[in-house]
Design an enzyme around this catalytic site. Structure first.
Site, short mmCIF file in Angstrom:
data_model
loop_
_atom_site.label_atom_id
_atom_site.label_comp_id
_atom_site.label_asym_id
_atom_site.label_seq_id
_atom_site.Cartn_x
_atom_site.Cartn_y
_atom_site.Cartn_z
N HIS A 147 -7.53 -1.65 -4.43
CA HIS A 147 -6.21 -1.32 -5.01
C HIS A 147 -5.74 -2.41 -5.96
O HIS A 147 -5.19 -2.12 -7.02
CB HIS A 147 -5.17 -1.13 -3.90
CG HIS A 147 -5.32 0.17 -3.17
ND1 HIS A 147 -5.28 1.38 -3.81
CD2 HIS A 147 -5.50 0.44 -1.86
CE1 HIS A 147 -5.43 2.36 -2.91
NE2 HIS A 147 -5.57 1.81 -1.72
N HIS B 272 0.83 -1.20 0.00
CA HIS B 272 0.00 0.00 0.00
C HIS B 272 0.86 1.25 0.00
O HIS B 272 0.66 2.16 -0.79
CB HIS B 272 -0.96 0.02 1.20
CG HIS B 272 -1.99 1.08 1.07
ND1 HIS B 272 -1.74 2.40 1.39
CD2 HIS B 272 -3.27 1.04 0.63
CE1 HIS B 272 -2.83 3.11 1.15
NE2 HIS B 272 -3.77 2.31 0.68
N GLU C 179 1.09 4.21 -2.72
CA GLU C 179 1.09 5.57 -2.18
C GLU C 179 2.36 5.91 -1.41
O GLU C 179 2.30 6.60 -0.41
CB GLU C 179 -0.10 5.75 -1.22
CG GLU C 179 -1.44 5.69 -1.90
CD GLU C 179 -2.60 5.72 -0.90
OE1 GLU C 179 -2.38 6.10 0.27
OE2 GLU C 179 -3.70 5.35 -1.31
CO CO Z 1 -5.61 2.84 0.02
#
Ligand code: CO
Length: 301
Positions: free
Chosen positions: A248, A186, A216
């Site tokens: 995602h 993530h 991210e």
């Molecule tokens: Co997220």
């Protein structure tokens, strides 16, 4: 019960026989230990995850719960989702999920006094820090109510070694020599984001064509793509490094939009094969959470 046996010598034998029968009947009734009983079990496990609104991904949670119940038979097991957004989304479809605060308040009101709160987060990031604050708050709320927090998946360097070994042992059998595998983490701007480059390092030590990139944070996919190009790699497997293969994985990793990882790799001449399997479907990964849960339960004794 203990008092009764303590005075055993004073109780006529036939009473003991009746008591034994009553105890056996109580133990035999599966519902007896639950509702209705004035004194429910005092210990409970609260599993806490970010959450998902993807039904297929929710099934993964059932698998985790099954493993937890197998390891701790008879123990009360409940769930809480840390994501308010996911809870609101699920509420619209009639699925009522607790926040950690709601779940702990409910357990406290129902007379549980020892609660192992097990984080099913991947890193000790923002979600975990928030959860720790909630647990600390409840620890100070009522005398006798003691919650304790279990570490997330990647908490220690030992965890990182075990986790990397586990995900590398769980790759698709179809992978051929020279083909890369890119794990999609993530990523975060939280200080705990340092876990991702640490994972990338350990993965690369075991398998020079195993990479970690994040949606991210750092490392980024661009850097990995540069390495693929330098090594002449033309095919890569994309694997979610997340508790669930949810939004995602479906969109940012495997989606057909031009900015998905699959399409970006394709544009760079690398065939990308998405694998829609979350890390928590791997029993060796669940075993790490179970180990952390054991340690958490020990602090409650
Ligand atoms: Co997220």
């Amino acid at each position: 019960m203990t008092r009764l046996f303590g005075k055993r010598g004073m109780i006529p034998l036939r009473w003991l026989g009746l008591t034994a029968l009553a105890l056996a009947l109580t133990a035999a009734g599966p519902a007896a230990a639950g509702q209705g009983d004035k004194k429910p079990a005092r210990r409970a496990i609260l599993l806490v995850t970010f959450g998902t609104s993807v039904p297929q991904a929710q099934k993964v949670f059932a698998g985790i719960e099954e493993a937890v119940r197998r390891a701790h038979p008879g123990m009360e097991v409940r769930w809480a989702y840390t994501s308010a957004k996911i809870r609101a989304k699920l509420a619209k479809t009639g699925q009522r999920l607790d926040s950690p605060e709601e779940a702990l308040a409910r357990l406290m009101a129902q007379d549980y006094d020892r609660v192992a709160v097990q984080s099913l987060h991947v890193i000790p990031g923002a979600e975990y820090s928030d959860l720790a604050a909630v647990v600390r708050g409840f620890a100070n709320m009522e005398a006798g109510f003691r919650p304790s927090l279990g570490l997330p998946l990647c908490a220690t360097t030992d965890d990182l070694q075990v986790v990397c070994k586990a995900v590398l042992a769980d790759l698709p059998a179809g992978r051929r020599p020279g083909e890369a595998v890119i794990f999609m983490g993530h990523g975060t701007h939280h200080p705990a984001g340092v876990v991702y480059p640490a994972l990338a390092y350990i993965l690369g030590k075991s398998d020079p064509l195993a990479f970690m990139a994040t949606v991210e944070g750092y490392p980024e996919l661009d850097a990995v793509m540069g390495e693929l190009k330098a090594k002449g790699v033309t095919k890569a497997w994309l694997v979610p490094f997340m508790t669930v293969a949810g939004d995602h994985a479906m969109n940012d990793m495997a989606g057909d939009e031009p900015d998905s990882w699959k399409m970006r790799l394709k544009a760079a001449g690398v065939e990308a094969v998405p694998v829609m399997r979350a890390i928590s479907e791997n029993p060796a990964i669940v075993a790490v959470w179970l180990r952390h849960l054991d340690a958490c339960l020990k602090t409650l004794d």
